[in-house]
Design an enzyme around this catalytic site. Structure first.
Site, mmCIF file in Angstrom:
data_model
loop_
_atom_site.group_PDB
_atom_site.id
_atom_site.type_symbol
_atom_site.label_atom_id
_atom_site.label_comp_id
_atom_site.label_asym_id
_atom_site.label_seq_id
_atom_site.Cartn_x
_atom_site.Cartn_y
_atom_site.Cartn_z
ATOM 1 N N HIS A 104 0.848 -1.186 0.000
ATOM 2 C CA HIS A 104 0.000 0.000 0.000
ATOM 3 C C HIS A 104 0.886 1.239 0.000
ATOM 4 O O HIS A 104 1.955 1.245 0.623
ATOM 5 C CB HIS A 104 -0.913 0.010 1.235
ATOM 6 N N ASP B 257 -7.794 -3.865 -0.584
ATOM 7 C CA ASP B 257 -8.343 -3.969 -1.941
ATOM 8 C C ASP B 257 -8.341 -5.412 -2.442
ATOM 9 O O ASP B 257 -9.246 -5.823 -3.172
ATOM 10 C CB ASP B 257 -7.534 -3.087 -2.894
#
Length: 431
Positions: free
Chosen positions: A308, A366
């Site tokens: 991330h 995600d």
């Protein structure tokens, strides 16, 4: 604004300037450069504003290195594990956890605002059938200001409150209608006997021909997706909402601007990109090949859904989302879905590979949210609209906070101009 206790000294040539330093309740100190241009005649240069605080806020705090995400001081894993989305909405909007009576009143208010004006159905029918649901949402949400004139005066605190409730309540209805329109099915009206997440699933998957009962495991997973995406500090779409708000734009226009920004693949499209990668891999036996490619610095392939930009260690939302993904896959199975089978095996292989541990490339929120939405039956085109639905309360909370800030000014970033200097116009016959 935090009290100023320290100063930083900036020397330019033979001149020195003292700049105030503000110490936040969490995070690094911030050097205040608001008077720098007036005093020294220079700007700072920070593409992407990655080292610049554009506001002070009390809503969300992120420590990417430590894997921390707090809403009003409460850790996200506690909120996702013990709370539910509408309670988190209340927390973000008002700054504290509600009493049972306050929460009941808030939930009733949201539930009874879920229907949209009947004439707004015509907006949907003006789009082509193959229009992306995000295009539809940008248009319809922006058009809400044409139907709800009694909640567009941003100087009226009561109107701001009504607009906040309407947006949170109607966004699931708008997203579900965008989905139904894209697949050629009739719109399904909201139901007041269902909770927020179950109502959204019902509006997406029910049809008039037969009864549809929402499975509580799926409703809980959907609620967690909403909760884990509710706010994420000053990201691109939130900053867009704040910038639009700084001009005095109405709340519906500001949220439509946030939706448009979120649509970008570098922001809201990460879980869609993850599913597309899983489809590209295609089968479990090809996973070693793609893991090898991910390790090859000369290969442009990257594992989507791992690592991330903000969280340099682990994504604190991913642990909770993984639990939901496991529950959903146990309920629905992966035997007949090669994409989910690839996801399950890729997760296992990556977590056991020392390379990914050393690089801190762990599955992020995600990765798991994409798996859940795929398992539920959503097409990838609906992933970002669901993200927008979830993030609406964060955008509204930031919008409300900014409007109440006495220091608010219209956003006006500076630039480092590298173009031509002044030159005279040349008549066309002389060029």
């Amino acid at each position: 604004m935090a009290d100023t206790q320290k100063t930083a000294q900036l020397t330019i040539g033979d001149q020195s300037y003292d700049l105030p330093i503000h110490s936040p309740t969490e995070g690094p100190d911030v050097i205040d450069i608001r008077k720098l241009y007036g005093q020294a005649g220079v700007f700072t240069y920070d593409p992407g504003f990655t080292s610049t605080a554009a506001c002070d806020s009390t809503i969300t705090y992120i420590d990417g290195d430590a894997g921390v995400l707090l809403h009003r001081g409460y850790p996200i894993d506690q909120l996702a594990g013990k709370s539910h989305y509408l309670e988190v909405c209340f927390l973000l909007l008002y700054g504290y956890l509600p009493t049972a009576a306050e929460l009941e009143t808030f939930e009733n208010t949201i539930t009874r605002h879920t229907m949209i004006h009947e004439q707004m159905h015509n907006f949907f029918r003006g789009f082509r059938r193959d229009a992306h649901p995000m295009a539809t949402m940008v248009g319809v949400v922006g058009a809400m200001s044409a139907f709800y004139h009694d909640s567009t005066d941003i100087s009226d605190e009561r109107q701001r409150e009504i607009a906040s409730h309407r947006l949170i309540a109607k966004m699931p209805t708008i997203a579900a209608m965008a989905y139904k329109y894209s697949i050629g099915q009739p719109f399904v009206y909201p139901r007041n006997d269902l909770d927020y997440a179950a109502n959204f699933l019902h509006m997406c998957f029910a049809v008039p021909a037969e009864e549809y009962v929402v499975d509580p495991i799926l409703a809980r997973a959907m609620d967690r997706i909403f909760t884990l995406h509710a706010d994420h500090e000053q990201n691109a779409s939130t900053s867009t909402v704040r910038l639009a708000s700084s001009s005095g734009a109405n709340p519906f226009a500001c949220i439509a601007a946030g939706i448009a920004c979120l649509w970008g693949p570098a922001h809201g499209g990460a879980n869609q990109a993850c599913l597309e990668m899983l489809k590209e891999i295609g089968s479990v036996d090809r996973i070693p090949e793609y893991i090898a490619r991910a390790k090859d610095k000369n290969d442009p392939f990257r594992l989507m859904g791992f690592g991330h930009r903000v969280y340099k260690n682990f994504d604190p939302r991913a642990t909770v989302m993984k639990q939901s993904a496991d529950e959903v896959l146990d309920l629905l199975g992966v035997e007949n879905n090669p994409v989910l089978a690839v996801a399950k095996e890729l997760e296992r292989a990556a977590l056991e590979d020392p390379y990914f541990a050393e690089k801190k490339l762990f599955p992020n929120v995600d990765f798991y949210s994409g798996i859940i939405l795929e398992a539920m039956g959503f097409p990838t085109s609906m992933f970002t609209p669901i993200f927008a639905l979830s993030r609406t309360v964060g955008w509204i909370s930031q919008w409300k906070e900014q409007l109440a800030d006495p220091q608010m000014k219209i956003g006006r970033p500076r630039q480092l101009y590298m173009g031509e200097t002044a030159r005279d116009y040349v008549d066309i016959e002389n060029r």
